[in-house]
Scaffold this active site. Structure first.
Site, PDB file in Angstrom:
ATOM      1  N   LYS A 159       5.010  -3.450  12.024  1.00  0.00           N
ATOM      2  CA  LYS A 159       6.071  -2.475  11.831  1.00  0.00           C
ATOM      3  C   LYS A 159       5.847  -1.380  12.888  1.00  0.00           C
ATOM      4  O   LYS A 159       4.695  -1.072  13.147  1.00  0.00           O
ATOM      5  CB  LYS A 159       5.990  -1.850  10.427  1.00  0.00           C
ATOM      6  CG  LYS A 159       6.142  -2.863   9.297  1.00  0.00           C
ATOM      7  CD  LYS A 159       5.738  -2.221   7.962  1.00  0.00           C
ATOM      8  CE  LYS A 159       5.651  -3.266   6.859  1.00  0.00           C
ATOM      9  NZ  LYS A 159       5.125  -2.758   5.596  1.00  0.00           N
ATOM     10  N   GLY A 167       0.048   2.102   6.941  1.00  0.00           N
ATOM     11  CA  GLY A 167       1.002   1.146   7.496  1.00  0.00           C
ATOM     12  C   GLY A 167       0.561   0.526   8.816  1.00  0.00           C
ATOM     13  O   GLY A 167       1.289  -0.269   9.398  1.00  0.00           O
ATOM     14  N   ARG A 193      -5.288  -3.450  10.732  1.00  0.00           N
ATOM     15  CA  ARG A 193      -6.724  -3.188  10.641  1.00  0.00           C
ATOM     16  C   ARG A 193      -7.309  -2.802  12.001  1.00  0.00           C
ATOM     17  O   ARG A 193      -8.018  -1.797  12.129  1.00  0.00           O
ATOM     18  CB  ARG A 193      -7.442  -4.422  10.089  1.00  0.00           C
ATOM     19  CG  ARG A 193      -8.854  -4.145   9.654  1.00  0.00           C
ATOM     20  CD  ARG A 193      -9.509  -5.399   9.102  1.00  0.00           C
ATOM     21  NE  ARG A 193      -8.681  -6.007   8.053  1.00  0.00           N
ATOM     22  CZ  ARG A 193      -8.841  -7.261   7.618  1.00  0.00           C
ATOM     23  NH1 ARG A 193      -9.788  -8.031   8.132  1.00  0.00           N
ATOM     24  NH2 ARG A 193      -8.048  -7.736   6.680  1.00  0.00           N
ATOM     25  N   ASN A 201      -5.034  -8.625   2.986  1.00  0.00           N
ATOM     26  CA  ASN A 201      -5.622  -8.733   1.644  1.00  0.00           C
ATOM     27  C   ASN A 201      -4.565  -8.660   0.547  1.00  0.00           C
ATOM     28  O   ASN A 201      -4.901  -8.504  -0.625  1.00  0.00           O
ATOM     29  CB  ASN A 201      -6.632  -7.598   1.442  1.00  0.00           C
ATOM     30  CG  ASN A 201      -7.795  -7.677   2.414  1.00  0.00           C
ATOM     31  OD1 ASN A 201      -8.513  -8.681   2.444  1.00  0.00           O
ATOM     32  ND2 ASN A 201      -7.981  -6.657   3.231  1.00  0.00           N
ATOM     33  N   SER A 244       4.043  -6.719   3.570  1.00  0.00           N
ATOM     34  CA  SER A 244       2.905  -5.824   3.812  1.00  0.00           C
ATOM     35  C   SER A 244       2.076  -6.297   4.994  1.00  0.00           C
ATOM     36  O   SER A 244       1.835  -7.494   5.137  1.00  0.00           O
ATOM     37  CB  SER A 244       2.020  -5.789   2.560  1.00  0.00           C
ATOM     38  OG  SER A 244       0.742  -5.277   2.874  1.00  0.00           O
ATOM     39  N   ASP A 287       0.834  -1.197   0.000  1.00  0.00           N
ATOM     40  CA  ASP A 287       0.000   0.000   0.000  1.00  0.00           C
ATOM     41  C   ASP A 287       0.873   1.253   0.000  1.00  0.00           C
ATOM     42  O   ASP A 287       1.665   1.456   0.913  1.00  0.00           O
ATOM     43  CB  ASP A 287      -0.903   0.014   1.245  1.00  0.00           C
ATOM     44  CG  ASP A 287      -1.852  -1.193   1.260  1.00  0.00           C
ATOM     45  OD1 ASP A 287      -2.551  -1.386   0.260  1.00  0.00           O
ATOM     46  OD2 ASP A 287      -1.890  -1.916   2.267  1.00  0.00           O
ATOM     47  N   THR A 321      -3.858   1.989  -2.364  1.00  0.00           N
ATOM     48  CA  THR A 321      -5.102   1.448  -1.791  1.00  0.00           C
ATOM     49  C   THR A 321      -5.627   2.343  -0.674  1.00  0.00           C
ATOM     50  O   THR A 321      -6.739   2.136  -0.199  1.00  0.00           O
ATOM     51  CB  THR A 321      -4.870   0.043  -1.210  1.00  0.00           C
ATOM     52  OG1 THR A 321      -3.677   0.081  -0.458  1.00  0.00           O
ATOM     53  CG2 THR A 321      -4.783  -1.005  -2.302  1.00  0.00           C
TER      54      THR A 321
HETATM   55  C1  G6P Z   1      -1.353  -1.675   5.150  1.00  0.00           C
HETATM   56  C2  G6P Z   1      -2.034  -0.330   4.988  1.00  0.00           C
HETATM   57  C3  G6P Z   1      -2.891  -0.020   6.203  1.00  0.00           C
HETATM   58  C4  G6P Z   1      -3.843  -1.173   6.481  1.00  0.00           C
HETATM   59  C5  G6P Z   1      -3.052  -2.459   6.717  1.00  0.00           C
HETATM   60  C6  G6P Z   1      -3.945  -3.660   6.993  1.00  0.00           C
HETATM   61  O1  G6P Z   1      -0.319  -1.558   6.071  1.00  0.00           O
HETATM   62  O2  G6P Z   1      -1.092   0.706   4.808  1.00  0.00           O
HETATM   63  O3  G6P Z   1      -3.608   1.168   5.974  1.00  0.00           O
HETATM   64  O4  G6P Z   1      -4.640  -0.899   7.624  1.00  0.00           O
HETATM   65  O5  G6P Z   1      -2.260  -2.699   5.559  1.00  0.00           O
HETATM   66  O6  G6P Z   1      -4.684  -3.948   5.832  1.00  0.00           O
HETATM   67  P1  G6P Z   1      -5.839  -5.016   5.738  1.00  0.00           P
HETATM   68  O7  G6P Z   1      -6.031  -5.184   4.254  1.00  0.00           O
HETATM   69  O8  G6P Z   1      -5.361  -6.281   6.389  1.00  0.00           O
HETATM   70  O9  G6P Z   1      -7.031  -4.465   6.435  1.00  0.00           O
HETATM   71 MG    MG Z   2       2.543   1.405   2.897  1.00  0.00          MG
END
Ligand code: G6P
Ligand code: MG
Length: 216
Positions: free
Chosen positions: A145, A46, A49, A118, A114, A11, A17
């Site tokens: 992280k 980053g 969820r 998803n 990441s 992301d 995203t």
């Molecule tokens: C990345 C994005 C975050 C997001 C996280 C979890 O690190 O930068 O904004 O909350 O992924 O994503 P997910 O798809 O598992 O909800």
């Molecule tokens: Mg990122």
């Protein structure tokens, strides 16, 4: 230092995203009766969820029990999935795919690092999953992280020592994770936020394997 592997955040590095996360979280905030702005959304980059939901609730000044939080996080993800399932390969950020292909030509291994659960859905929608030798996503790590776990696992799966890896990140916590993993790092975005990186670039346009090698 020979560069043998590159580990990419997803992301904000390969695809934007954040805009989909934003509309999905904003909907949850509206239902709870407050406005969630794009500026607030910056704080979610980053971040996992559940931690994202906690930040959102903090913005709204709302406290909820664990069960309700889990239900809301699940609902947000359903919404978010409905957006990302519509994504097409032209949403890959400019020249990011060319750079991955160039790395492969030079026999540099490629991993994804990441926090997103998803990540595989997104890589498949973008039709670039086959370019990754390893995928470490939110389903494979326990520590977020700036903990280096995600990048160290990436190096381990690639069988490359951390000192031969370069991380590409758009979030400050990601840069800190790379430093903690004793890897070199390239920040994607602004020098103001990513100043601790070895190199900061606005994106992959005008970037190349040759420029990466100047990091040595
Ligand atoms: C990345 C994005 C975050 C997001 C996280 C979890 O690190 O930068 O904004 O909350 O992924 O994503 P997910 O798809 O598992 O909800
Ligand atoms: Mg990122």
């Amino acid at each position: 230092m020979e560069i043998k592997a590159c580990i990419f955040d997803l992301d904000g590095v390969i695809v934007d995203t954040a805009k989909y996360h934003f509309v999905a979280w904003r909907e949850i905030a509206r239902e709870l009766g407050f406005e969630f702005t794009e500026e607030h959304n910056e704080r979610l980059k980053g971040v996992s969820r559940m931690r994202s939901l906690e930040i959102l609730l903090e913005v709204g000044g709302i406290t909820l029990d664990q069960q309700t939080k889990e239900r809301l996080a699940e609902r947000k993800n359903k919404d978010y999935l409905s957006y990302i399932l519509q994504m097409t390969p032209d949403e890959i950020l400019p020249r990011a795919k060319d750079f991955l292909l160039e790395l492969r030509q030079h026999n540099v291994k490629i991993a994804l690092g990441s926090a997103s659960k998803n990540a595989m859905v997104i890589l498949n929608r973008l039709q670039i999953a086959h370019l990754f030798d390893a995928v470490i996503d939110g389903t494979k790590v326990t520590k977020a992280k700036p903990d280096p776990e995600i990048f160290l696992k990436g190096a381990e799966e690639l069988h490359i020592p951390p000192e031969n890896c370069v991380v590409f990140e758009d979030a400050e916590a990601g840069i800190e994770a790379a430093i903690a993993a004793k890897m070199k790092c390239v920040g994607i975005g602004s020098r103001k936020i990513l100043g601790k990186a070895n190199l900061v670039i606005p994106g992959f346009v005008d970037f190349s394997f040759q420029k990466l090698n100047e990091l040595k």
